[in-house]
Enzyme design. Structure first.
Site, PDB file in Angstrom:
ATOM      1  N   LYS A 185       0.811  -1.069  -0.170  1.00 31.08           N
ATOM      2  CA  LYS A 185       0.010  -0.008   0.058  1.00 31.08           C
ATOM      3  C   LYS A 185       0.821   1.183  -0.058  1.00 31.08           C
ATOM      4  O   LYS A 185       1.746   1.403   0.803  1.00 31.08           O
ATOM      5  CB  LYS A 185      -0.879   0.221   1.243  1.00 31.08           C
ATOM      6  CG  LYS A 185      -1.847   1.255   1.308  1.00 31.08           C
ATOM      7  CD  LYS A 185      -2.803   1.089   2.577  1.00 31.08           C
ATOM      8  CE  LYS A 185      -3.743   2.350   2.663  1.00 31.08           C
ATOM      9  NZ  LYS A 185      -4.641   2.177   3.768  1.00 31.08           N
ATOM     10  N   LYS A 211      -2.336  -1.633  -3.783  1.00 28.20           N
ATOM     11  CA  LYS A 211      -2.993  -0.409  -3.682  1.00 28.20           C
ATOM     12  C   LYS A 211      -2.239   0.767  -3.706  1.00 28.20           C
ATOM     13  O   LYS A 211      -1.239   1.031  -3.058  1.00 28.20           O
ATOM     14  CB  LYS A 211      -3.712  -0.459  -2.451  1.00 28.20           C
ATOM     15  CG  LYS A 211      -4.770   0.865  -2.374  1.00 28.20           C
ATOM     16  CD  LYS A 211      -5.771   0.885  -0.876  1.00 28.20           C
ATOM     17  CE  LYS A 211      -6.497   2.195  -0.670  1.00 28.20           C
ATOM     18  NZ  LYS A 211      -7.100   2.092   0.343  1.00 28.20           N
TER      19      LYS A 211
END
Length: 327
Positions: A198, A251
């Site tokens: 992320k 992400k």
């Protein structure tokens, strides 16, 4: 003799193109995000995300039924609590907003998979993903004390009916801590979908409107990853696999297709891509201005994630995408 090979032979009509298509997007690939708020009969559109709403639990249930009827197998729940504090009480309390929403959805739509976002930023009064060192205004989160909060949160979400736990705070050791907590509480069959790679991304801006989770000071670069790094993502993924992750997430997705590909190449675990709020809002804004064909751009982008190696795609376009595919 020229040309010997004519690739256009396999492009000459739609049936042939469909026969040789390498990647096919289906409803089964999609997970639809939903934002739960206290109250009833609430559907408040997020200003920076046209078509996305903050919903009270009764409206969440209605959305869940629609998602199920469209053939989308799963939702992911985010919560906006009525009150916030330094202990992120709303994240792990049995009466937390995500817990109440998960229970309501599971009772009304038992065959829909519920993924619970397991993070603390929506529930802390400072907007960071864990405990802060006293007096620290840089946003540096204390890692190990935060693990205990994440463990409590995951267990409470599983008790409430969540089928999959998705920790997103990028704390060191968070998968192992959550796995231990779930196992100790008897949830040995509850899988963990780790936000393994992320990044600290500018693409999250509209989400922070939707989830009311912008940091009050500092930023999240002490725990989320530097967008310039690729090898670091593979290290993070390897650590999460070793700690017991069942699925892995990258992400954002659009600017990180190379990372999706590299993660898929290094593991046999399912890989998810999060088509994040900024990616969604850019397409929506361009479509509303008539600059792009929304349907074609969305389906092309989602198929691109599949081509890059994503097995699952979390996207705010999910409902529209399925309707377009069906038509």
């Amino acid at each position: 003799m020229f040309p010997v090979n004519r690739p256009r032979r396999l492009r000459q009509n739609d049936p042939i193109r469909r026969m040789v298509r390498e990647n096919v997007l289906t409803a089964n690939d999609l997970i639809y995000p939903l934002f739960a708020v206290p109250g009833s009969s609430i559907a408040q559109e997020v200003k920076s995300m046209p078509g996305v709403y903050q919903l009270s639990i009764d409206k969440i249930v209605e959305e869940a039924k629609e998602v199920r009827d469209l053939g989308i197998p799963a939702i992911i729940l985010f919560g906006i609590p009525a009150d916030k504090d330094t202990d992120a009480t709303g994240a792990w309390h049995d009466c937390g907003i995500v817990q109440k929403a998960a229970t309501a959805v599971k009772e009304a739509v038992p065959d829909l998979v519920i993924v619970a976002d397991t993070c603390l930023c929506e529930y802390t009064d400072h907007g960071h993903c864990g405990y802060l060192e006293t007096g620290d205004l840089t946003g540096r989160v204390l890692n190990d004390p935060t693990l205990e909060l994440l463990k409590k949160t995951a267990v409470s979400q599983a008790k409430a009916g969540a089928d999959i736990i998705a920790p997103s705070g990028m704390m060191d050791g968070f998968v192992q801590a959550i796995r231990e907590g779930l196992d100790e509480a008897g949830f040995t069959d509850t899988p963990i979908l780790s936000y393994a790679a992320k990044y600290s991304s500018a693409y999250y801006g509209p989400f922070r409107d939707a989830a009311d989770s912008a940091p009050q000071f500092g930023d999240r670069r002490t725990y989320q990853m530097d967008p310039a790094n690729g090898m670091e993502a593979l290290k993070e993924v390897a650590l999460d696999i070793a700690e017991g992750a069942d699925m892995l997430m990258v992400k954002p997705a659009l600017a990180y297709m190379d990372i999706i590909w590299r993660v898929k190449e290094m593991t046999q675990l399912p890989v998810a891509a999060y088509n994040v709020s900024g990616e969604y809002s850019m397409v929506k804004a361009a479509a509303l201005n008539g600059w792009v064909d929304e349907q074609r751009v969305v389906l092309e982008t989602l198929t691109g994630f599949k081509r890059a190696g994503a097995d699952l795609i979390l996207t705010y376009h999910a409902k529209d995408a399925v309707r377009w595919m069906q038509s």
